[in-house]
Design an enzyme around this catalytic site. Structure first.
Site, short mmCIF file in Angstrom:
data_model
loop_
_atom_site.label_atom_id
_atom_site.label_comp_id
_atom_site.label_asym_id
_atom_site.label_seq_id
_atom_site.Cartn_x
_atom_site.Cartn_y
_atom_site.Cartn_z
N GLY A 211 0.79 -1.23 0.00
CA GLY A 211 0.00 0.00 0.00
C GLY A 211 0.82 1.27 0.00
O GLY A 211 0.28 2.36 0.21
N GLU B 85 4.65 -6.15 0.59
CA GLU B 85 4.06 -6.41 -0.71
C GLU B 85 3.89 -5.13 -1.54
O GLU B 85 2.76 -4.70 -1.80
CB GLU B 85 2.70 -7.09 -0.52
CG GLU B 85 2.79 -8.41 0.21
CD GLU B 85 1.43 -8.98 0.58
OE1 GLU B 85 0.41 -8.30 0.31
OE2 GLU B 85 1.38 -10.09 1.13
N ARG C 177 2.11 -1.05 -6.52
CA ARG C 177 2.04 0.29 -7.09
C ARG C 177 3.38 1.02 -6.98
O ARG C 177 3.80 1.72 -7.91
CB ARG C 177 0.96 1.08 -6.34
CG ARG C 177 0.75 2.50 -6.84
CD ARG C 177 0.01 3.34 -5.80
NE ARG C 177 -1.12 2.64 -5.21
CZ ARG C 177 -2.37 2.78 -5.60
NH1 ARG C 177 -2.66 3.61 -6.58
NH2 ARG C 177 -3.34 2.12 -5.00
N ARG D 167 -9.48 4.77 -12.82
CA ARG D 167 -9.26 5.19 -11.44
C ARG D 167 -9.81 6.59 -11.14
O ARG D 167 -10.26 6.85 -10.03
CB ARG D 167 -7.77 5.14 -11.09
CG ARG D 167 -7.20 3.72 -11.11
CD ARG D 167 -5.80 3.67 -10.52
NE ARG D 167 -5.79 3.96 -9.10
CZ ARG D 167 -5.45 5.11 -8.57
NH1 ARG D 167 -5.05 6.13 -9.32
NH2 ARG D 167 -5.49 5.29 -7.26
N TYR E 190 -12.24 6.12 -8.17
CA TYR E 190 -11.70 6.53 -6.88
C TYR E 190 -11.57 8.05 -6.72
O TYR E 190 -11.02 8.50 -5.72
CB TYR E 190 -10.30 5.93 -6.68
CG TYR E 190 -10.24 4.43 -6.65
CD1 TYR E 190 -11.18 3.69 -5.94
CD2 TYR E 190 -9.23 3.75 -7.32
CE1 TYR E 190 -11.11 2.31 -5.91
CE2 TYR E 190 -9.16 2.36 -7.29
CZ TYR E 190 -10.10 1.65 -6.58
OH TYR E 190 -10.03 0.28 -6.55
N CYS F 98 -18.93 7.41 -23.81
CA CYS F 98 -20.24 8.03 -23.68
C CYS F 98 -20.63 8.10 -22.20
O CYS F 98 -21.62 7.49 -21.77
CB CYS F 98 -21.27 7.23 -24.48
SG CYS F 98 -22.82 8.10 -24.70
N GLU F 99 -19.85 8.81 -21.42
CA GLU F 99 -20.07 9.00 -19.99
C GLU F 99 -19.56 10.38 -19.60
O GLU F 99 -18.44 10.75 -19.94
CB GLU F 99 -19.31 7.96 -19.16
CG GLU F 99 -19.79 6.53 -19.31
CD GLU F 99 -21.10 6.29 -18.57
OE1 GLU F 99 -21.48 7.11 -17.71
OE2 GLU F 99 -21.74 5.26 -18.87
N TYR G 111 -2.72 -0.54 -11.86
CA TYR G 111 -4.18 -0.68 -11.93
C TYR G 111 -4.82 -0.09 -13.17
O TYR G 111 -6.02 -0.29 -13.38
CB TYR G 111 -4.85 -0.13 -10.66
CG TYR G 111 -4.31 -0.79 -9.42
CD1 TYR G 111 -4.68 -2.08 -9.10
CD2 TYR G 111 -3.38 -0.14 -8.61
CE1 TYR G 111 -4.16 -2.71 -7.98
CE2 TYR G 111 -2.85 -0.76 -7.49
CZ TYR G 111 -3.24 -2.04 -7.19
OH TYR G 111 -2.71 -2.68 -6.10
#
Length: 466
Positions: free
Chosen positions: A276, A318, A321, A362, A366, A393-394, A423
């Site tokens: 993280g 771990e 990113r 993302r 997020y 189309c958003e 990601y």
């Protein structure tokens, strides 16, 4: 996290001025080195990575394209391994996985985390040593667990009582022993987005320490004849800059570790603190380097173990990113530029590119912030606040919410977005039947295809009526 306005970002307080941390640059042609991979540089306004000009790369492979800096990826992997020399460093494959990068990780001596049968298949296809793999997942099926045991996966991170029961059956039937860690939730609310904070109580991962489930899980694994308990695993979230969360988590996990030793008589040899670790997406971010992280986390564990009077377990971390995120950027071609009049006489420039939420979800998912730069030329124009948007189309199809780009940006220009290694490709989709972009590795002036661009034949391959 900012509060959303019911009518959208364009109406939120401060939206017309941009966020408070975004400063208008004196020269919008310059890049901020912290945000880019180590080999990225501009020459006469043209951005190059790994010695390859992005104008040349787009001319050869098209756009959009993910551009992976091999030297930077390897350098970050090596930095974590060297800084955490007393730890096992597992690369979190969910951030980005391919057979090429898996081979790079093997060559650099890292371990690998996978969290699905597909990710395990990639590792197997790449020839990665199975003993250096950890297998995550909150709902691993019996066939998936059977395959992990058959392949000799080094550790299975157990996430539920049902999974313990499945492993008991499998080890009894096959005679193969399972090496496991138990994922526990430490009740830590990481300072990150709600959906990527993973150690508070109300979420799907792990066994709760507070409720007593974690202790009961240890007892059940200890009583299982075919399972070897390596230790406890904790992960508090993603994109974290403050080590205080790791301190609280380590204290609670180590307290459980000590209780298990005292009451059950089990000396667990290992402990995993998860990952993280944050990266710099914009100038508001201030990530720690691996050496600083190693110093801080080692002191935390040493202090807590001394206070509890227990030996220090062998530790794992771990990063995902933090290794691949800064090592990749995405290059797009501008298709349209539109100025929109807003309240109070202000205007916003919308720069539409040939990708969007299908290659980087993302921002929409997020509310993530990204940066961007004009990558194909020098501009003599001053900076203008712009929003880089996709072609889907958003209304929420936004790549970069706010960035100062040259005011003369125009169709045909290239725009590059840094920090897209984690990601973006792994969460990419075929929304609106878009074709997923290629991943192109660059090094020493040469390019190589890691993942090719999808074709319309790929798109229709599962459409049985086509």
């Amino acid at each position: 996290m900012p509060t959303s306005h019911p009518s959208g970002w364009a109406h939120a307080d401060g939206a017309l001025r941009g966020p408070s941390w975004l400063r208008e640059p004196s020269d919008p042609n310059e890049i901020v080195p912290l945000l880019w991979s180590s080999t990225a540089e501009k020459t006469d306004g043209v951005l190059s990575v790994g010695g390859v000009a992005l104008t040349d790369l787009v001319a050869e492979v098209g756009s959009p394209a993910y551009v992976l800096d091999e030297a930077d990826f390897r350098g970050r992997a090596r930095a974590f391994k060297e800084a955490f020399a007393a730890y096992d460093v597992f690369f979190a494959g969910k951030a980005f996985l391919s057979t090429t990068t898996v081979r790079w990780l093997a060559e650099e001596g890292l371990h690998l985390d996978v969290c699905s049968a597909g990710e395990l298949t990639v590792a197997e296809r790449a020839g990665f040593p199975m003993a250096r793999i950890g297998y995550h997942g909150n709902n691993k099926t019996e066939p998936e667990l059977a395959r992990a045991l058959e392949l000799g996966v080094g550790r299975i991170i157990v996430d539920s009582f049902h999974e313990i029961e499945r492993l008991e059956r499998l080890t009894t039937d096959t005679g193969v022993r399972a090496r496991v860690m138990l994922r526990v939730t430490a009740g830590v609310e990481a300072h990150t987005h709600e959906y990527i904070a993973t150690a508070h109580e109300d979420q799907k991962f792990g066994f709760s320490i507070t409720s007593g489930d974690a202790f009961e899980a240890v007892r059940r694994v200890h009583d299982a004849a075919g399972i070897d308990l390596l230790g406890l695993h904790s992960h508090i979230g993603s994109q974290i800059f403050d080590s205080s969360g790791f301190e609280v988590a380590a204290r609670r996990v180590l307290a459980l570790h000590a209780r298990v030793s005292e009451e059950i008589g089990v000396e667990m040899p290992e402990m995993d603190l998860g990952g993280g670790f944050g990266i710099a997406y914009t100038t508001q971010d201030d990530p720690s380097d691996p050496a600083q992280l190693a110093t801080e986390m080692s002191k935390i564990v040493e202090h807590e173990c001394k206070a509890l009077g227990i030996p220090e377990p062998r530790l794992s971390i771990e990063p995902g990113r933090a290794i691949v995120g800064p090592a990749m950027c995405t290059v797009y071609t501008v298709g349209t530029v539109k100025e929109v009049a807003l309240d109070g006489g202000a205007r916003r420039t919308y720069v539409s590119v040939d990708g969007g939420m299908s290659d980087n979800i993302r921002t929409a998912l997020y509310d993530a912030d990204y940066s961007a730069t004009l990558a194909s030329r020098v501009s003599p124009a001053g900076p203008a606040l712009a929003r880089v948007v996709g072609k889907h189309c958003e209304a929420g199809d936004i790549v970069v919410k706010d960035e100062f780009l040259p005011s003369d940006i125009a169709p045909g220009d290239l725009v590059a977005v840094p920090g897209t290694g984690a990601y973006c490709r792994s969460m990419a989709s075929n929304y609106n039947h878009a074709l997923r972009p290629p991943v192109i590795a660059v090094r020493d002036g040469k390019i190589s295809v890691v993942l090719r661009r999808e074709t319309e034949d790929d798109l229709l391959a599962t459409d049985v009526g086509a």
